[in-house]
Design a protein around this motif. Sequence first.
Motif, PDB file in Angstrom:
ATOM      1  N   LYS A 140       0.811  -1.214   0.000  1.00  0.00           N
ATOM      2  CA  LYS A 140       0.000   0.000   0.000  1.00  0.00           C
ATOM      3  C   LYS A 140       0.851   1.274   0.000  1.00  0.00           C
ATOM      4  CE  LYS A 140      -3.751  -2.278   2.564  1.00  0.00           C
ATOM      5  NZ  LYS A 140      -4.586  -2.247   3.790  1.00  0.00           N
ATOM      6  N   TYR A 141       2.152   1.110  -0.126  1.00  0.00           N
ATOM      7  CA  TYR A 141       3.054   2.252   0.011  1.00  0.00           C
ATOM      8  C   TYR A 141       2.715   3.388  -0.949  1.00  0.00           C
ATOM      9  CZ  TYR A 141       7.430   4.848   0.600  1.00  0.00           C
ATOM     10  OH  TYR A 141       8.370   5.824   0.851  1.00  0.00           O
ATOM     11  N   GLY A 142       2.334   3.081  -2.165  1.00  0.00           N
ATOM     12  CA  GLY A 142       2.079   4.118  -3.158  1.00  0.00           C
ATOM     13  C   GLY A 142       0.671   4.674  -3.165  1.00  0.00           C
ATOM     14  N   GLN A 143      -0.191   4.201  -2.257  1.00  0.00           N
ATOM     15  CA  GLN A 143      -1.601   4.576  -2.317  1.00  0.00           C
ATOM     16  C   GLN A 143      -1.928   5.876  -1.586  1.00  0.00           C
ATOM     17  OE1 GLN A 143      -4.065   1.260  -1.176  1.00  0.00           O
ATOM     18  NE2 GLN A 143      -2.970  -0.170  -2.498  1.00  0.00           N
ATOM     19  N   LEU A 144      -1.222   6.150  -0.503  1.00  0.00           N
ATOM     20  CA  LEU A 144      -1.483   7.353   0.278  1.00  0.00           C
ATOM     21  C   LEU A 144      -0.175   8.010   0.658  1.00  0.00           C
ATOM     22  CD1 LEU A 144      -4.208   6.224   2.877  1.00  0.00           C
ATOM     23  CD2 LEU A 144      -4.553   7.820   0.993  1.00  0.00           C
ATOM     24  N   THR A 145      -0.224   9.323   0.834  1.00  0.00           N
ATOM     25  CA  THR A 145       0.899  10.039   1.420  1.00  0.00           C
ATOM     26  C   THR A 145       0.390  10.870   2.592  1.00  0.00           C
ATOM     27  OG1 THR A 145       0.657  12.040   0.075  1.00  0.00           O
ATOM     28  CG2 THR A 145       2.002  10.250  -0.846  1.00  0.00           C
TER      29      THR A 145
END
Length: 383
Positions: free
Chosen positions: A298-303
């Motif tokens: 899920k690293y690229g899904q939210l910042t």
Amino acid sequence: MGMRSIAVVALVCLSPAGADARLAISGNDGKQILAGDQDAVMPDSISVIDLAINPPKIIGQIQTPAAMIGPPEAVVVSRDESFAIVTASQKYNPADPLHPADDDRVSVIDLTQPSKPRLLQTIAAGAGASGVAMNRAQNLVLVAAKMEDAIFVFRLAGKKLTPAGRIDLGKGAAPTDVVFASDGRHAYAVAWGVTKIMELRVDGAQLALTGQDVATGKLPYGAVVTPDGGWLINTNIGGALQGEDPSGTLTLVDLKSHPLALSLAVGRTPEHVTLSPDGKYIALVLANGAATSKSDPKYGQLTGILKVFAIGPGTLTEVARADSCHWAQGATFSQDGKLILQQCAAEREILVYRFDGQSLVQDKAATLKFEARPGAIATSVSR
């Protein structure tokens, strides 16, 4: 880099702090390693960042205990930028490297030569030493010791801390932060464990509970007091006192009469709140549920998210926002209020944003790189 640029950088690095220096001090945690990642343990450190250079530059660094677990208010800088005080809530645990042990160390760092910071003193506070505050007279320092349910008191003279006692807040108080009132006659403990801001009377080095506590929200975390002394602004990671909304809140306490003046839902995990030098704005760091490990699918899904609010009498009004990074930590304004630095523990970076009162624009070319994880930050006018 040309000879003229080298000369300018050398001049800035050799200038005494407090002359033309505009310093931010970042506490960097080298012991936070995550299962599944190829992380290596490295020394904790503090970095000296010169905000007078465009773009900002790291001009000095020293290995010293630091920690990113706890609020990013774990650094305080003297008004003349000649020294900083850094707490460490955790230390490396060789028996279980994935789970650091509680720590109690407080370090005094000399910044007379910003390019060559020196460790002057390391002294014990209480276990889980987190938020640190210094009064305007710069003769008293308070440290919130979460694991001991207490605020530890130190006298400060000649850049040296001397223990002056502690005040126990009650079983389960678990303070994460503490902040002085503008006049230094009161202080406010952020009691994570009992959902309160607890007021303390300050008489010399003696502290006493006044009983004028304010329940602000679930899991209060960090706080600032406006320069006029009228308002305390704090984050509540667990959200409002009532309801099941997982959003964190910003709350505003009227310090004249102690009511809760405002509770504002702001988003998931409000990690840090910091004041602009003129006291007109706050910057708010939201971790926003973003993954902390690059190995997480899920690293690229939210910042994370960085927000700026204008401060009014009893009001907080959002004026700007921007996406940030993963495992977002602390933030601070430059002295002119036109830059905001945002710490990113997962990426091991500090992002630089330009703020004009209406918008936030990331200057990607100005991003600062670190070996350890940036987790606490301050300037001389952060609190």
